[in-house]
Design a protein around this motif. Structure first.
Motif, mmCIF file in Angstrom:
data_model
loop_
_atom_site.group_PDB
_atom_site.id
_atom_site.type_symbol
_atom_site.label_atom_id
_atom_site.label_comp_id
_atom_site.label_asym_id
_atom_site.label_seq_id
_atom_site.Cartn_x
_atom_site.Cartn_y
_atom_site.Cartn_z
ATOM 1 N N ALA A 27 0.826 -1.209 0.000
ATOM 2 C CA ALA A 27 0.000 0.000 0.000
ATOM 3 C C ALA A 27 0.858 1.256 0.000
ATOM 4 N N GLY A 28 2.185 1.086 -0.174
ATOM 5 C CA GLY A 28 3.073 2.235 -0.303
ATOM 6 C C GLY A 28 3.545 2.838 0.998
ATOM 7 N N GLN A 29 3.409 2.105 2.115
ATOM 8 C CA GLN A 29 3.807 2.629 3.410
ATOM 9 C C GLN A 29 4.917 1.761 4.007
ATOM 10 N N VAL A 30 5.746 2.370 4.827
ATOM 11 C CA VAL A 30 6.813 1.649 5.517
ATOM 12 C C VAL A 30 6.535 1.750 7.014
ATOM 13 N N SER A 31 6.266 0.614 7.631
ATOM 14 C CA SER A 31 5.910 0.588 9.048
ATOM 15 C C SER A 31 6.927 -0.220 9.842
ATOM 16 N N LEU A 32 7.385 0.339 10.951
ATOM 17 C CA LEU A 32 8.253 -0.374 11.890
ATOM 18 C C LEU A 32 7.493 -0.739 13.155
ATOM 19 N N ALA A 33 6.155 -0.795 13.033
ATOM 20 C CA ALA A 33 5.329 -1.131 14.194
ATOM 21 C C ALA A 33 5.014 -2.615 14.277
ATOM 22 N N GLN A 34 5.478 -3.426 13.298
ATOM 23 C CA GLN A 34 5.084 -4.827 13.268
ATOM 24 C C GLN A 34 5.549 -5.581 14.509
ATOM 25 N N ALA A 35 6.706 -5.203 15.051
ATOM 26 C CA ALA A 35 7.175 -5.859 16.273
ATOM 27 C C ALA A 35 6.222 -5.581 17.434
ATOM 28 N N GLY A 36 5.632 -4.384 17.467
ATOM 29 C CA GLY A 36 4.659 -4.060 18.498
ATOM 30 C C GLY A 36 3.406 -4.897 18.376
ATOM 31 N N PHE A 37 2.893 -5.077 17.156
ATOM 32 C CA PHE A 37 1.718 -5.916 16.941
ATOM 33 C C PHE A 37 2.038 -7.378 17.267
ATOM 34 N N PHE A 38 3.244 -7.788 16.942
ATOM 35 C CA PHE A 38 3.715 -9.137 17.257
ATOM 36 C C PHE A 38 3.684 -9.357 18.773
ATOM 37 N N ARG A 80 -1.457 9.436 8.282
ATOM 38 C CA ARG A 80 -1.651 10.779 7.725
ATOM 39 C C ARG A 80 -0.312 11.430 7.388
ATOM 40 N N VAL A 81 0.766 10.837 7.873
ATOM 41 C CA VAL A 81 2.102 11.328 7.541
ATOM 42 C C VAL A 81 2.759 10.333 6.597
ATOM 43 N N LYS A 82 3.848 10.744 5.966
ATOM 44 C CA LYS A 82 4.498 9.907 4.968
ATOM 45 C C LYS A 82 5.997 9.864 5.215
ATOM 46 N N GLY A 83 6.640 8.934 4.510
ATOM 47 C CA GLY A 83 8.089 8.872 4.498
ATOM 48 C C GLY A 83 8.709 8.652 5.862
ATOM 49 N N LEU A 84 9.749 9.452 6.132
ATOM 50 C CA LEU A 84 10.503 9.288 7.372
ATOM 51 C C LEU A 84 9.649 9.560 8.599
ATOM 52 N N MET A 85 8.685 10.474 8.482
ATOM 53 C CA MET A 85 7.822 10.767 9.624
ATOM 54 C C MET A 85 6.983 9.546 9.995
ATOM 55 N N LEU A 86 6.518 8.801 8.998
ATOM 56 C CA LEU A 86 5.762 7.587 9.274
ATOM 57 C C LEU A 86 6.651 6.534 9.913
ATOM 58 N N VAL A 87 7.873 6.404 9.427
ATOM 59 C CA VAL A 87 8.817 5.450 10.010
ATOM 60 C C VAL A 87 9.058 5.769 11.478
ATOM 61 N N VAL A 88 9.279 7.051 11.776
ATOM 62 C CA VAL A 88 9.528 7.467 13.163
ATOM 63 C C VAL A 88 8.292 7.213 14.023
ATOM 64 N N ALA A 89 7.112 7.545 13.499
ATOM 65 C CA ALA A 89 5.882 7.374 14.272
ATOM 66 C C ALA A 89 5.624 5.915 14.595
ATOM 67 N N THR A 90 5.787 5.023 13.615
ATOM 68 C CA THR A 90 5.539 3.602 13.857
ATOM 69 C C THR A 90 6.627 2.988 14.732
ATOM 70 N N LEU A 91 7.859 3.469 14.578
ATOM 71 C CA LEU A 91 8.938 2.988 15.447
ATOM 72 C C LEU A 91 8.672 3.385 16.896
ATOM 73 N N ALA A 92 8.189 4.605 17.093
ATOM 74 C CA ALA A 92 7.857 5.070 18.443
ATOM 75 C C ALA A 92 6.750 4.229 19.050
ATOM 76 N N PHE A 93 5.763 3.856 18.235
ATOM 77 C CA PHE A 93 4.692 3.002 18.744
ATOM 78 C C PHE A 93 5.233 1.648 19.178
ATOM 79 N N GLY A 94 6.088 1.047 18.338
ATOM 80 C CA GLY A 94 6.653 -0.253 18.676
ATOM 81 C C GLY A 94 7.421 -0.222 19.984
ATOM 82 N N GLU A 95 8.203 0.840 20.192
ATOM 83 C CA GLU A 95 8.965 0.966 21.434
ATOM 84 C C GLU A 95 8.040 1.228 22.615
ATOM 85 N N THR A 96 6.953 1.956 22.379
ATOM 86 C CA THR A 96 5.980 2.195 23.457
ATOM 87 C C THR A 96 5.352 0.890 23.918
#
Length: 305
Positions: A27-38, A80-96
């Motif tokens: 879908a054109g997005q890069v998410s680093l939150a998968q570890a959090g969902f896991f 609602r954000v794209k690119g590096l901002m989305l990566v940072v946002a999803t990474l922050a969620f995973g760490e949370t």
């Protein structure tokens, strides 16, 4: 044989992890939150079987639902954000999520043994399979039955109108929006689907390892989730399977004798593979090999993607 059955379990679970990221990437997005969902799936399914006494299958189903809801809740504002901002946002969620389980405790005593999540000490005694007489081979069959079902489901989805819409959004959001596609709904739906698949993988992981703790769900796991579909290719969900076999079965287990040098070699091999597969001479041989393994139809899709 128990070793090989255990390795098969690991490859199947990591294939599910890669497929969860695949749903978001197409879908054109890069998410680093998968570890959090896991992690959400691992703790949810573990509590349902250990504390709630549920059968493993409904426990995984409920964990998938929780993972989908959490992913959708995260995806709606994050996408609602794209690119590096989305990566940072999803990474922050995973760490949370990881830090939440670092302090989360819901344990109790059973026959003088502490069971349930216990903060930094982790979640011990997830012994559903052992207590119900499951052999290592039977667990491997369950893992691969679920993995095969998810693979076939995504394969069918990829050929449906929904799959074409997902790829259209991934290739050109503006063009997709101009023909009436609800971009937000598509992205949130992809995130929710990926969250459900990651939660199923997490639930299986918790029950095959019998002990989980917050440190297992960090950035390294999120990097693996992204690496599988990227290395295997986004033209097919089966690419994540190929990559999981290569990474878990060959690079990690095959090079275990190298000790600490294995991690360095692991990174170098991935970099080399990703560069050489697109080199002029190598690319021709690579496509010829892919044609033999996957058929002409998939090669055409590779070229389009």
């Amino acid at each position: 044989m128990d070793y090989y059955f255990g390795l098969a379990q690991t490859i199947g679970i990591h294939t599910l992890l890669g497929l969860s990221a695949y749903c978001v990437l197409i879908a054109g997005q890069v998410s680093l939150a998968q570890a959090g969902f896991f992690a959400v799936g691992a703790y949810s399914a573990g509590m349902l079987t250990v504390l709630g006494g549920l059968h493993i299958l409904p426990a995984l189903a409920v964990a998938a639902g929780i993972g989908a809801v959490v992913a959708g809740a995260v995806g709606f504002p994050a996408l609602r954000v794209k690119g590096l901002m989305l990566v940072v946002a999803t990474l922050a969620f995973g760490e949370t999520v990881r830090l939440f389980f670092f302090i989360f405790s819901l344990g109790s005593m059973k026959d003088g043994v502490q069971i349930g999540p216990s903060g930094a000490e982790g979640f011990r005694q997830i012994r559903y399979f052992a207590e119900n007489g499951w052999s290592v081979g039977a667990v491997a069959i369950l893992v691969w039955a679920i993995t095969a079902a998810v693979l076939l489901g995504l394969w069918a989805l990829d050929r449906s109108r929904t799959g074409r819409v997902l790829r259209a959004v991934g290739r050109d959001e503006v063009a997709a929006q101009n023909v009436g596609v609800d971009i937000t709904a598509v992205k949130v739906g992809a995130m929710a689907l990926g969250g459900a698949i990651a939660a199923i993988g997490g639930g299986l992981y918790a029950h095959t390892t019998t002990h989980i703790e917050h440190s297992q769900f960090g950035v390294a796991l999120a990097a693996f989730a992204i690496a599988y579909p990227i290395l295997g290719g986004l033209s097919s969900p089966f690419g994540s399977l190929y990559a999981a076999v290569l990474i878990q079965g060959v690079m990690i287990e095959g090079f275990r004798f190298l000790g600490d040098w294995r991690s360095l070699l692991f990174g170098l091999i991935i970099i080399l593979f990703m560069n050489l597969r697109h080199a002029p001479g190598v690319a021709i041989r690579y496509r010829a090999l892919v044609r033999k393994v996957r058929g002409d139809h998939w090669v055409k899709r590779d070229a389009q993607c």
